[in-house]
Structures are given as structure tokens and as C-alpha cells.
Design a protein around this motif. Structure first.
Motif, PDB file in Angstrom:
ATOM      1  N   PHE A  45       1.360   1.681  -3.702  1.00 48.17           N
ATOM      2  CA  PHE A  45       0.397   2.307  -4.281  1.00 48.17           C
ATOM      3  C   PHE A  45       0.050   3.702  -3.985  1.00 48.17           C
ATOM      4  O   PHE A  45      -0.232   4.355  -4.862  1.00 48.17           O
ATOM      5  N   PHE A  46       0.043   4.081  -2.767  1.00 52.43           N
ATOM      6  CA  PHE A  46      -0.145   5.335  -2.545  1.00 52.43           C
ATOM      7  C   PHE A  46       0.849   6.387  -2.902  1.00 52.43           C
ATOM      8  O   PHE A  46       0.612   7.614  -3.015  1.00 52.43           O
TER       9      PHE A  46
ATOM     10  N   ILE B 233     -10.577   3.056  -2.283  1.00 46.93           N
ATOM     11  CA  ILE B 233     -10.538   4.248  -3.118  1.00 46.93           C
ATOM     12  C   ILE B 233     -11.199   3.968  -4.818  1.00 46.93           C
ATOM     13  O   ILE B 233     -11.884   4.829  -5.184  1.00 46.93           O
ATOM     14  N   VAL B 234     -11.179   2.695  -5.185  1.00 47.37           N
ATOM     15  CA  VAL B 234     -11.977   2.302  -6.519  1.00 47.37           C
ATOM     16  C   VAL B 234     -13.569   2.564  -6.415  1.00 47.37           C
ATOM     17  O   VAL B 234     -14.206   3.132  -6.998  1.00 47.37           O
TER      18      VAL B 234
ATOM     19  N   MET C 103      -9.619   9.669  -2.143  1.00 47.76           N
ATOM     20  CA  MET C 103      -8.041   8.901  -1.782  1.00 47.76           C
ATOM     21  C   MET C 103      -8.060   8.709  -0.244  1.00 47.76           C
ATOM     22  O   MET C 103      -7.284   8.135   0.410  1.00 47.76           O
TER      23      MET C 103
ATOM     24  N   PRO D 129      -7.517  -0.605   1.594  1.00 47.34           N
ATOM     25  CA  PRO D 129      -7.356   0.612   1.010  1.00 47.34           C
ATOM     26  C   PRO D 129      -7.694   0.977  -0.474  1.00 47.34           C
ATOM     27  O   PRO D 129      -8.420   1.957  -0.788  1.00 47.34           O
ATOM     28  N   TRP D 130      -6.884   0.358  -1.290  1.00 49.51           N
ATOM     29  CA  TRP D 130      -7.032   0.606  -2.500  1.00 49.51           C
ATOM     30  C   TRP D 130      -8.328   0.231  -3.143  1.00 49.51           C
ATOM     31  O   TRP D 130      -9.002   0.761  -4.136  1.00 49.51           O
TER      32      TRP D 130
ATOM     33  N   ALA E 179      -0.118   7.482  -6.454  1.00 49.80           N
ATOM     34  CA  ALA E 179      -1.335   7.785  -6.495  1.00 49.80           C
ATOM     35  C   ALA E 179      -1.172   9.296  -5.941  1.00 49.80           C
ATOM     36  O   ALA E 179      -1.553  10.282  -6.487  1.00 49.80           O
TER      37      ALA E 179
ATOM     38  N   ASN F 264       0.729  -1.298  -0.125  1.00 50.97           N
ATOM     39  CA  ASN F 264       0.117  -0.147  -0.004  1.00 50.97           C
ATOM     40  C   ASN F 264       0.845   1.263   0.003  1.00 50.97           C
ATOM     41  O   ASN F 264       0.358   2.243  -0.645  1.00 50.97           O
TER      42      ASN F 264
ATOM     43  N   TRP G 169      -5.825  -5.526   1.036  1.00 48.42           N
ATOM     44  CA  TRP G 169      -6.391  -4.973   0.076  1.00 48.42           C
ATOM     45  C   TRP G 169      -7.636  -3.688   0.329  1.00 48.42           C
ATOM     46  O   TRP G 169      -7.937  -2.846  -0.731  1.00 48.42           O
TER      47      TRP G 169
END
Length: 581
Positions: A118-119, A433-434, A411, A429-430, A122, A115, A427
Motif C-alpha cells: 500500500f505505502f 490515512i483515510v 500519509m 495505517p491505511w 502511495a 502495508n 489495518w
């Protein structure tokens, strides 16, 4: 205009000097460059936190909104005030107690390295958009002042900001924020006092506002305005008090200073929520046709109302000081974005990449890479701002709200809720966001304001009501649907599969453990007070010189009083260098 140009030029020289003076303090390590080594005093951190939330949008897009709609704009900034109150009560000291140099390192401790990656990607992209909005706002205003092309203006200003940011790191950013806070304060208060005198007092300001001061024109359903205010409160908490925006308080020297910094930011924002908008409120009745001469700005012409007020009703030179304050505000926001992105890239992308390949590098080399990343990020921000300038159909306020509610809120939901909810799968957090982006898309394409109000028998809304309803629906969707989904992921948590459990446990334990500065802090404290005290003296001297500009006696006295106020702050800083704390 000659005196305005002179004021702006001298101000630029002062900001460059601040960068040079503090550049040595930022050149020792990447920690110093990213967050001042976590050794800054509360009044520096608090003013920087305040300025990070303050941008040229306040004096342009938000001022235009105040000119058109009255008191309603204060809801946004009172929401900021409430968020900083929450920071004082709960968040600020806990952010400092994460014991990290960058916000994504905090994300790694809470959610794991996947994560973090990913962040990191982003948030760097998002910073382009957000800082681009701020720079675009300043470009619009400056182009109106100097009658230049918006695109060219954005490029010139952006490159200037970029130079200062790369030079000085977090020490220069925060130090300039403190001086800039003083500039913004004295300009705002002076303009507000003159506006109240010109309009005949607060009663006339309210009574003479076209269309009604509290509700404003084009608002047939006041309940929508009330709903906007209510939903701004959770929106601002989500966008200001999360793991990403923890960078505001990572600089503080200890937990106590972090809390005091949040309290200072709350007070400054609370007072500013009213003071900033008195001039455009007064201009609505004193100068109803103030922006008719700015046809080159199209629908954004109203965003130049603050400058028109300063140029026509304030002493000569005030417009230049206002422009300096606007530059200060945007430079603060852009500086923070560039410095933060450099920290995210180096600590969360570059160093892990080296570690995987069993390679090492010196901290000095990482510092140089940080400056390179700041440069690249700054160029990206300039490109984003130039693109936003082509969106003629959106006002600056609408553009700011669109980026914030549609992109930023989803976000940040997991980065806020994750502080309270510990047992979530990797999984969560992302995927949250989706879900959040789907909610934003749904408000635009499916559950639009028109569709929603039709369920209650309302056939049509004004353009202003549509904008406000869009904000209400988007924020409500993210609070209940996006936030609710993140909370529900706890049902899928499996402790045996949680490879980050030990670090997460240590993270939450650190959040509860106060951070106390070491015995080397006293010397750093004296350096901060001494250097900034000198810079404030120079600033007060510059404003005092403005008293010789040809103006009526009251105008000259205004500059003298402003200079004395700023001088007193510098005196207190210099005097405090004799103290140890």
C-alpha cells in the motif's frame, strides 16, 4: 548575462563529472545504487539530508514570502531545524539500525507486507507531486532569469536532472549534495553579507522593513502567526522523521555517523534559516519595486526577488552562481525522489512479484530495472511540474504548503506514530490515512478558517491570515484527530491475529541495537574523502576564476574568499585520507 551563462555551463560540467566519477561505486549492486551500500560518512549523509529538505522553493517561493511578510518565513525552516534536532536525539541512529536498503522495507518489517504494498504505491505517487513542486519552483525562477517559457524551461531542466540521476545512483546523488551544499553556503553567506552592508546593518534591516519586520503587513491578529510557528514544529517532525523519510540516514556507515549526520543537518538548517532570507528582507526596503518587471509570472512575480537582488546589487557572475545553486538544490531533491522510488519499486513491488511466481533474477538485472524506473519517475515529475505551472493563482510557497499539509502529513502520521506504538492492528495505517484525508477535506470545505474564527467573534481575516489559519487547522487536525485515531487502534489489537508479530518484535529489537561498520569500511572511507576532495578542489578553482570577471575590487575579493573557503574543505578531505577513521 554572458558570464552568468558561462558559470552555469561550467557548473553543469562539474556535476556531470561527479556522476561519472561515482558511477562505478553505484554499479556493484542495487544496495549500492539505492543507499551507497550503507557505507557513507556522516558529513556526506548530513549534507545530503540537509539538501533533501532544501529546494529551489527556498530561493523563490520562500524568498518571496520573506520579501512580503518579513521574519515569519523563518518559522518553517526553524521547524526543520527542530526536526533535525529530534533526529539527532532519537530518530537518526534508530533509522540506520532498521538494517534495510529502502524505507518501504522498514515499513514491511513494522507493519507487514500488505502495508508495504500500500505505502509503496502511495509514496511513489506522492513523490511525483512533491518533486513536481520543487521542479516547478526552479522552472519559475529560471524562466524569469532567461526570459523563456516556463513549460519549456521545466522540460529542459527536468531532462538534465534525470540524466545525472540515472547515471550515478545514490553515491552520485550524495556526493553532488555535498559539493552543492558548499555552493549554496558560499552564495548565501556572500549575498547576506552584501545585503547587510547595503542596507546599513541589522538594525536598519529590521527598522526599515515595510509593515513591521517581526509581524509583517496584513496581520491583524499576531496570535495567528505565533500559532503557525508552534504547529510547524510537530508538522516538520511528522514529515521529516518517519519511516518513509528514514532514507536520509540509511546511507550512514553506522549508528554514530547517522547521529552526527542529523546534527550537521540541524546546524546547517539553523544557520540557513536566517542567512538565506537576509537578501529579500533587505530588498524590501532597498528595492521595493524589484519584481515589477516580471509580469509574465503573474502572482508569482515576487518569487524572483532573490535573483533581482543578485543581478542588481551583487558582483557580475553571482546570478549565475545563484542559478547553479538553485539547480543544485532542486537536483538534490529530485535525485533523492528518483533514487528512492527506484528502490521502492524494485524491492517492494518487483521482487515480491517475482517471488510469488518462483522466478529469480540477477542483481545486475535489478540494477538496470532500477535505472529504468528512475527514468519513468523523472518523466512523471516533469509532467507534474508542468501542470503546477498552470496554477497561476497559487504562489510557490502556498503550493508547497498545500501539498505538504493536505497530502503529506496524513500519509506520514502512521509512519511516525508507528515507531512508538507497537500494538496496532494490520489495518491501522491505511485507515488512519483515510481519516487524515477526511480531516484535510474538512478544513477546506467545512471547518474553514473563516468558519473557525467566527466562533470567536472575528468577522474577517486577511488573505495572509487565512493561509496561516489553514495551516494551523490542518496540522492541529492531523496531530489530534489523525494521530489520535492511530493511537486508539491499539484498543482493537489482537495478538493472536497478528501474522507479522515475530518480525515486528525483531524490528523493535533492532531499533535498540547499535549498528557497527565492518572491517572493510576503511577503504571505502578513503575513497569518499579522496574523490570528493578532488571535486571540491575543482569547484574552488572554478570560483577563483570568477575573480577575473570585470567587477569592482570588493567583488573580485568576494570570489577569492569564497574560493579559499571551499579550497580549505577540499584540503581537509585530502589530508584526512591518511587517517583510518
Amino acid at each position: 548575462m554572458f558570464y552568468d551563462y558561462l558559470v552555469i555551463s561550467l557548473y553543469f560540467i562539474l556535476i556531470l563529472a561527479i556522476g561519472v566519477v561515482f558511477s562505478r561505486m553505484a554499479s556493484n549492486s542495487t544496495s549500492d545504487y539505492f543507499r551507497g551500500g550503507g557505507r557513507m560518512l556522516w558529513w556526506m549523509v548530513g549534507s545530503s539530508a540537509f539538501m533533501a529538505q532544501f529546494s529551489a522553493v527556498t530561493f523563490t517561493g520562500a524568498a518571496g514570502k520573506a520579501f512580503m511578510d518579513g521574519f515569519a518565513i523563518s518559522a518553517v525552516y526553524l521547524g526543520n531545524t527542530f526536526a533535525y534536532f529530534c533526529g539527532w536525539a532519537y530518530f537518526a541512529h534508530r533509522f540506520r539500525q532498521m538494517r534495510v536498503d529502502t524505507p518501504t522495507e522498514g515499513i514491511k518489517r513494522r507493519f507487514g507486507p500488505e502495508n508495504e504494498l500500500f505505502f509503496s504505491c502511495a509514496l511513489i505517487v506522492f513523490s511525483f507531486l512533491n518533486a513536481g513542486v520543487w521542479l516547478n519552483a526552479l522552472g519559475v525562477f529560471t524562466s524569469a532569469v532567461f526570459d523563456t517559457d516556463i513549460g519549456t524551461t521545466i522540460i529542459v531542466i527536468g531532462l538534465t536532472v534525470l540524466f545525472v540521476s540515472v547515471l550515478s545512483g545514490s553515491w552520485g546523488v550524495v556526493a553532488s549534495d555535498f559539493v552543492q551544499t558548499l555552493v549554496v553556503a558560499v552564495v548565501s553567506i556572500a549575498c547576506a553579507v552584501v545585503a547587510l552592508v547595503k542596507v546599513g546593518g541589522p538594525a536598519n534591516l529590521v527598522n526599515n522593513f515595510p509593515g513591521g519586520f517581526l509581524i509583517g503587513p496584513n496581520m491583524n491578529y499576531p496570535l495567528i502567526l505565533f500559532g503557525t510557528f508552534i504547529f510547524f514544529l510537530p508538522k516538520q517532525i511528522i514529515t521529516m522523521m518517519n519511516l518513509h523519510d528514514s532514507f536520509r540516514f540509511l546511507n550512514a556507515k553506522d549508528s554514530f555517523n547517522a547521529r552526527k549526520a542529523a546534527l550537521l543537518a540541524m546546524i546547517l538548517m539553523g544557520l540557513g534559516s536566517i542567512i538565506w532570507f537576509i537578501p529579500p528582507w533587505a530588498a524590501a526596503s532597498l528595492m521595493p519595486d524589484a519584481v515589477e518587471g516580471y509580469t509574465q509570472l503573474g502572482s508569482k512575480a515576487v518569487d524572483a526577488v532573490y535573483f533581482e537582488f543578485a543581478r542588481n546589487l551583487m558582483p557580475v557572475g553571482t546570478a549565475g552562481l545563484l542559478m547553479a545553486g538553485l539547480f543544485a538544490a532542486t537536483m538534490s531533491s529530485m535525485d533523492s525522489a528518483l533514487n528512492k522510488n527506484a528502490g521502492i519499486f524494485v524491492r517492494s513491488l518487483y521482487q515480491p512479484f517475482l517471488a510469488k511466481r518462483n522466478k529469480q533474477t540477477t542483481d545486475k538485472k535489478l540494477l538496470n530495472i532500477s535505472r529504468l524506473v528512475s527514468t519513468i519517475t523523472g518523466i512523471g515529475v516533469i509532467i507534474a511540474a508542468w501542470y503546477f505551472a498552470t496554477l497561476k493563482e497559487l504562489s510557490l510557497f502556498e503550493l508547497m504548503m498545500s501539498v505538504s499539509t493536505m497530502i503529506q502529513v496524513p500519509m506520514m502520521v502512521p509512519l511516525l506514530f508507528g515507531i512508538f506504538i507497537k500494538r496496532t492492528p494490520k489495518w491501522a495505517p491505511w485507515v488512519t490515512i483515510v481519516i487524515g484525508f477526511f480531516v484535510s477535506w474538512s478544513v477546506v470545505n467545512i471547518c474553514t478558517p473563516e468558519v473557525f474564527v467566527s466562533m470567536f467573534g472575528i468577522e474577517s481575516l486577511t488573505n495572509r491570515e487565512i493561509i496561516d489559519m489553514n495551516i494551523i487547522l490542518t496540522v492541529a487536525g492531523h496531530v489530534f484527530i489523525t494521530g489520535g485515531f492511530f493511537c486508539a487502534t491499539s484498543l482493537f489489537y489482537n495478538e493472536e491475529r497478528d501474522t507479522n508479530k515475530e518480525e515486528t518484535d525483531r524490528f523493535f529489537e533492532d531499533l535498540k541495537t547499535p549498528y557497527i561498520a565492518d572491517d572493510q569500511q576503511d577503504n571505502v572511507d578513503r575513497q569518499q574523502r579522496n574523490k570528493l576532495g578532488g571535486m571540491v578542489y575543482v569547484m574552488s578553482g572554478g570560483i577563483l576564476l570568477m575573480a577575473i570577471i570585470p567587477n569592482p575590487l570588493w567583488g573580485r575579493l568576494m570570489f577569492v574568499i569564497c574560493a579559499l573557503i571551499i579550497f580549505s574543505v577540499g584540503y581537509m578531505l585530502k589530508r584526512s585520507t591518511k587517517n583510518k577513521t
